[in-house]
Scaffold this active site. Structure first.
Site, PDB file in Angstrom:
ATOM      1  N   HIS A 182       1.056  -1.128  -0.116  1.00  0.00           N
ATOM      2  CA  HIS A 182       0.070  -0.038   0.092  1.00  0.00           C
ATOM      3  C   HIS A 182       0.797   1.249   0.084  1.00  0.00           C
ATOM      4  O   HIS A 182       1.789   1.528   1.106  1.00  0.00           O
ATOM      5  CB  HIS A 182      -0.968   0.019   1.141  1.00  0.00           C
ATOM      6  N   ARG A 184       0.566   4.411   0.208  1.00  0.00           N
ATOM      7  CA  ARG A 184       0.870   5.481   1.086  1.00  0.00           C
ATOM      8  C   ARG A 184       1.545   5.403   2.551  1.00  0.00           C
ATOM      9  O   ARG A 184       1.772   6.279   3.138  1.00  0.00           O
ATOM     10  CB  ARG A 184      -0.441   6.142   1.491  1.00  0.00           C
ATOM     11  N   GLU A 185       1.739   4.017   2.925  1.00  0.00           N
ATOM     12  CA  GLU A 185       2.295   3.793   4.100  1.00  0.00           C
ATOM     13  C   GLU A 185       3.948   3.875   3.900  1.00  0.00           C
ATOM     14  O   GLU A 185       4.740   2.880   4.353  1.00  0.00           O
ATOM     15  CB  GLU A 185       1.633   2.273   4.138  1.00  0.00           C
ATOM     16  N   ARG A 240      -3.366   4.584  -2.401  1.00  0.00           N
ATOM     17  CA  ARG A 240      -3.188   3.248  -1.580  1.00  0.00           C
ATOM     18  C   ARG A 240      -2.938   1.966  -2.745  1.00  0.00           C
ATOM     19  O   ARG A 240      -2.230   1.338  -2.419  1.00  0.00           O
ATOM     20  CB  ARG A 240      -4.426   2.882  -0.682  1.00  0.00           C
ATOM     21  N   ASN A 257      -3.778  -5.673  -1.665  1.00  0.00           N
ATOM     22  CA  ASN A 257      -4.130  -6.687  -0.435  1.00  0.00           C
ATOM     23  C   ASN A 257      -5.423  -7.048  -0.451  1.00  0.00           C
ATOM     24  O   ASN A 257      -5.806  -7.708   0.892  1.00  0.00           O
ATOM     25  CB  ASN A 257      -3.519  -6.162   0.899  1.00  0.00           C
ATOM     26  N   ARG A 258      -6.032  -7.108  -1.401  1.00  0.00           N
ATOM     27  CA  ARG A 258      -7.438  -7.849  -1.619  1.00  0.00           C
ATOM     28  C   ARG A 258      -7.351  -8.648  -2.967  1.00  0.00           C
ATOM     29  O   ARG A 258      -8.551  -9.236  -2.915  1.00  0.00           O
ATOM     30  CB  ARG A 258      -8.544  -6.950  -1.716  1.00  0.00           C
ATOM     31  N   HIS A 309       2.996  -2.996   6.711  1.00  0.00           N
ATOM     32  CA  HIS A 309       1.943  -1.913   6.493  1.00  0.00           C
ATOM     33  C   HIS A 309       2.089  -1.034   7.548  1.00  0.00           C
ATOM     34  O   HIS A 309       2.860  -1.113   8.644  1.00  0.00           O
ATOM     35  CB  HIS A 309       0.595  -2.841   6.599  1.00  0.00           C
ATOM     36  N   SER A 310       1.390   0.013   7.240  1.00  0.00           N
ATOM     37  CA  SER A 310       1.180   0.859   8.584  1.00  0.00           C
ATOM     38  C   SER A 310      -0.099   1.781   8.431  1.00  0.00           C
ATOM     39  O   SER A 310      -0.695   1.842   7.230  1.00  0.00           O
ATOM     40  CB  SER A 310       2.230   2.139   8.551  1.00  0.00           C
ATOM     41  N   TYR A 311      -0.819   2.187   9.153  1.00  0.00           N
ATOM     42  CA  TYR A 311      -0.466   2.166  10.829  1.00  0.00           C
ATOM     43  C   TYR A 311      -1.402   1.514  11.750  1.00  0.00           C
ATOM     44  O   TYR A 311      -2.387   0.907  11.206  1.00  0.00           O
ATOM     45  CB  TYR A 311      -0.451   3.910  10.948  1.00  0.00           C
ATOM     46  N   TYR A 361     -10.107  -6.228  11.221  1.00  0.00           N
ATOM     47  CA  TYR A 361     -11.343  -6.302  10.522  1.00  0.00           C
ATOM     48  C   TYR A 361     -11.327  -7.672   9.633  1.00  0.00           C
ATOM     49  O   TYR A 361     -10.175  -8.158   9.210  1.00  0.00           O
ATOM     50  CB  TYR A 361     -11.748  -5.093   9.474  1.00  0.00           C
ATOM     51  N   GLU A 383       1.671  -4.102  11.072  1.00  0.00           N
ATOM     52  CA  GLU A 383       1.168  -2.538  11.007  1.00  0.00           C
ATOM     53  C   GLU A 383       2.195  -1.794  11.890  1.00  0.00           C
ATOM     54  O   GLU A 383       2.085  -1.754  13.232  1.00  0.00           O
ATOM     55  CB  GLU A 383      -0.256  -2.401  11.326  1.00  0.00           C
TER      56      GLU A 383
END
Lengths: 422, 220
Positions: A182, A184-185, A240, A257-258, A309-311, A361, A383
Site C-alpha cells: 500500500h 501511502r504507508e 493506496r 492486498n485484496r 504495513h502502516s499504521y 477487520y 502494522e
C-alpha cells in the site's frame, strides 16, 4: 647589479599562449641546488623578473636550501639554458604539472564517490523511487552475498526489484519480506531499506544474523507497489492501490492486498472499482501480486512470509478472510507475542497481537492468508507506527525508531523459523 | 449483562475512537491534544430496542505533555439501526489535565492581532512535518475533526484525522476565532480517505464549537 646575460636571456617576450590553454599545460617544476651565495643571488634576480611569471614554491634564501620553482611552458627552455650557462645544478621535480593535477582530480573524484556511496544514503529520511533503487544497487555492489534481482514489472512497467541475501547453498529454505504494497504507508518502504542495510552490514559480526544467513536465504521486496509509490510523490500522497486501468470504469487501481487468491471476493473487500479496497476483476489480476505469487511458487522452499504495513501498531497472523483460527494458532500467537515483546523492549512501543479478522477487520484476498494456505506456516503482517496521531504522515524522525523496533520483532520471528527449518 | 471485550480487538477499539473524538471536541484547543495511550478495559451491553452500549476505561495522554496520563471512563451508545444519528457519549475524566490557559491566551491574542487572515495548508506535510508555529492550528483541527468523527461514528467505522488539507481564518465581529478547515479523515474499515469541510469557532473560555460541517462535494 643586473647580470647582462640574465637580462639578455629573457629579453624576448613570452610566447603568447591561446587564452583557452589551461594555465598549467606543460609547466615544469624544477628543483635548483645552489652551491654558494653567488648562485643564490642569481636566483633572486631571476625571481625579480616578473614577466617570466616564475612561481617559487621554495624561495631562494640560503645556499644549503633547495629552491623549487614552477616555470610556465613558455619560459622553461630559457630558464634551463640560463641555469646551465651559470653552472647552477637543477633537476626536474615535476615533468608535466597538468598530468599531476589531472591525476589528483581523478583521485579526489573517486574518493568523493566512495564517500557518497558508503555513507550518504540517509535512512532516516523519505526518498523517491529513484533514490531507493540506487541504494539497492549500492547494497548489491557493496556486499558479495547481496544480489538485486527483478521478479517482474509493475502495470506501468516499472521493475519489481528484490534483494536476495544468500551466503551459499542451493535453494536454501527462505524468508520473504515485503513493504509498501500500500503505497501511502511510507514508513514501510523506508524501514525496509534500513533493515536491508542492517542485515547486510551485520552479517559476520552479529551472531543471530550470521547464523540466520548461514542457513537460510532472505528475499526482500522494499517497494511492492512502485506505481502507487511514485503516484504518492507526484500526485496524491494518500494513494493506496495499484495504478491499473479498470475496463468499464473511470476509477483507477486495485487494492493489492485484496487481490490474492485467498477467499477472493469475499467479505471485507469491495467490488466497486472506485473503492480503496476494490479486490480487482479476479485473483492475481494485478501484475504486482502475480509476480510475487509466481516467484514464490517457482522457488518452492519459502518458510516464512512477512509483510509490512502502516499504521496501527499491530502484529497479525491469518486469517483475514474468515474468522476461524488457523491450525497453527497456538504457535503463531505465542511467537507473535514474543515478537511484540521484543518490539516493546526498545522504546516501549506496544503492538497488539492477533488474527487479522479479530484484530482489525475481516478482509478477504490478503497476502498472508494466501501464503499460509500455500504451506508457508510463518505468515505475519505488521502494522507499524503510529496509532493515529500522524497516521500515514509519520514524521521522518520516527523512521529509524520504527525500523529498529520492527527489526527486533522480525528478528525474533526469523530466529524461530531458522531453528525450526534446519 | 454486559459482556467483557478484549481491548485489543476491533469492536472495543472502534468505540474508543468515537469516545476520543468526542473528548477532543469537548476539551480540545490550540494548547492541548488528547490521545489514547491505552484502552484498559471494555464491556458491551446489547439493550433490546435501543442499541449497543460500550463501557470503556481509557488511559489518555496529552501529546504536548506525554509524561502525564489521565484516566477516563466512557459510555458509548450506538443507536439501533441508525445510520444517521451520532452515538451518545458520556465521559468522566478522573484527575487534572495540564492547564492550557497561558498557551490559549497567547494563541488567541496572536491570531486576533494578525492583519491578514491566517491561511495554511497540508498539515502535516507529506513527510510528516508540522512547523512549530502550526502546531496550535493542528490541534484545533483535532478538535474540529473530533466533532465530525463523533457525529459520524458507527460500530463498523474507525476514523482518524489524516491531514489538514487547508485552513483559512475568517475574521469575525464577535469574540470568537473562526477557522474554516478542509480535513481528510481516514476511515480504517473501508480504508477511504474522505475530505470534509468543517467550520470551527474557538474562544479561550468558551472552547470549541462546530456550527457546520459537511462531506466535501465529489471531485474536491
Amino acid at each position: 647589479t643586473i647580470n647582462p646575460e640574465l637580462t639578455n636571456a629573457f629579453s624576448q617576450p613570452l610566447l603568447s599562449l591561446p587564452l583557452t590553454t589551461p594555465i598549467s599545460c606543460r609547466h615544469q617544476v624544477l628543483r635548483i641546488k645552489t652551491k654558494n651565495e653567488e648562485e643564490v643571488k642569481q636566483l633572486q634576480l631571476l625571481e625579480s623578473l616578473e614577466h617570466l611569471q616564475l612561481d617559487f614554491w621554495i624561495n631562494p634564501s640560503a645556499p644549503a636550501l633547495p629552491v623549487d620553482v614552477r616555470i610556465p611552458a613558455a619560459s622553461v627552455q630559457a630558464v634551463k639554458a640560463f641555469l646551465e650557462s651559470q653552472g647552477i645544478q637543477y633537476s626536474i621535480l615535476i615533468e608535466d604539472l597538468q598530468d599531476v593535477l589531472d591525476k589528483e582530480k581523478q583521485d579526489m573524484d573517486e574518493s568523493a564517490q566512495r564517500q557518497r556511496s558508503t555513507s550518504s544514503f540517509d535512512f532516516g529520511a523519505y526518498h523517491t523511487l529513484e533514490d531507493i533503487n540506487a541504494e539497492l544497487d549500492h547494497l548489491a555492489s557493496e556486499y558479495s552475498f547481496v544480489e538485486k534481482i527483478q521478479i517482474g514489472e509493475s502495470y506501468e512497467k516499472r521493475p519489481l526489484y528484490v534483494l536476495k541475501f544468500s551466503t551459499g547453498g542451493s535453494k536454501r529454505p527462505a524468508i520473504w519480506l515485503d513493504a509498501g504494497i500500500h503505497s501511502r504507508e511510507w514508513v514501510t518502504q523506508a524501514s525496509a531499506l534500513w533493515i536491508a542495510n542492517k542485515i547486510a552490514s551485520d552479517y559476520g559480526t552479529d551472531e543471530s544474523i550470521t547464523s540466520l544467513l548461514d542457513r537460510m536465504d532472505l528475499f526482500l521486496l522494499p517497494v511492492a507497489n512502485p506505481d502507487g509509490f511514485v503516484y504518492t510523490h507526484t500526485s496524491n500522497r494518500m494513494w493506496r492501490k495499484t495504478r491499473s486501468k479498470i475496463p468499464g470504469s473511470v476509477c483507477v487501481g486495485v487494492d493489492p492486498n485484496r487481490n490474492w487468491d485467498a477467499g477472493f471476493g469475499g467479505p471485507g473487500a469491495s467490488n466497486n472499482p472506485c473503492s480503496e479496497s476494490y479486490h480487482g476483476p479476479s485473483a492475481n489480476s494485478e501484475v504486482e501480486v502475480k509476480s510475487v505469487v509466481d516467484f514464490i511458487k517457482n522457488h518452492g522452499n519459502f518458510k516464512a512470509f512477512l509483510t509490512l504495513h502502516s499504521y496501527s501498531q499491530l502484529l497479525m497472523y491469518p486469517y483475514g478472510y474468515k474468522c476461524t483460527r488457523p491450525d497453527d494458532y497456538a504457535e503463531l500467537e505465542s511467537l507473535g507475542r514474543a515478537a511484540a515483546s521484543s518490539i516493546r523492549s526498545l522504546y516501549g512501543t506496544t503492538f497488539q497481537v492477533g488474527t487479522i479478522c479479530k484484530t482489525i477487520y475481516q478482509a478477504s484476498g490478503g497476502s498472508i492468508d494466501w501464503s499460509y494456505d500455500n504451506g508457508i506456516k510463518y505468515s505475519y503482517a505488521f502494522e507499524l507506527r503510529d496509532t493515529g496521531r500522524y497516521g500515514f504522515l509519520l514524521p521522518a524522525n520516527q523512521i529509524l525508531p520504527a525500523a529498529k523496533e520492527t527489526w527486533l520483532g522480525l528478528k525474533k520471528i526469523m530466529e524461530h523459523v531458522r531453528d525450526k527449518s534446519s | 449483562r454486559a459482556m467483557e471485550l478484549p481491548p485489543g480487538h476491533f469492536p472495543a477499539a472502534r468505540a474508543a475512537a468515537a469516545a476520543v473524538g468526542y473528548l477532543r471536541y469537548l476539551r480540545g484547543g490550540p494548547g492541548s491534544g488528547l490521545q489514547l495511550r491505552q484502552l484498559r478495559r471494555a464491556r458491551r451491553q446489547d439493550i433490546d430496542g435501543v442499541g449497543h452500549k460500550y463501557y470503556l476505561e481509557l488511559e489518555l495522554e496529552d501529546v504536548l505533555d506525554k509524561d502525564r496520563t489521565v484516566s477516563c471512563t466512557a459510555e458509548v451508545l450506538y443507536h439501533l439501526g441508525s445510520n444517521t444519528s451520532a452515538p451518545d457519549v458520556q465521559l468522566t475524566v478522573q484527575g487534572e489535565l495540564r492547564s492550557t490557559e497561558e498557551a490559549d491566551k497567547e494563541f488567541y491574542n496572536r491570531i486576533r492581532s494578525l492583519e491578514k487572515e491566517f491561511v495554511a495548508e497540508n498539515i502535516p506535510d507529506s513527510h510528516g512535518n508540522v512547523p512549530p508555529e502550526l502546531e496550535p492550528i493542528h490541534l484545533l483541527a483535532w478538535a474540529a475533526s473530533g466533532y465530525v468523527i463523533w457525529q459520524n461514528s458507527m460500530e463498523n467505522t474507525k476514523f482518524h484525522l489524516a491531514q489538514v488539507k487547508h485552513v483559512k481564518q475568517v475574521k469575525r465581529n464577535d469574540e470568537d476565532l473562526q477557522f474554516d478547515f478542509v480535513i481528510l479523515l481516514h476511515e480504517m474499515v473501508s480504508q477511504e480517505v474522505l475530505p470534509w469541510e468543517v467550520t470551527l469557532l474557538w474562544h479561550p473560555q468558551r472552547g470549541a464549537r462546530v456550527p457546520q460541517s459537511r462531506a466535501a462535494p465529489a471531485g474536491s
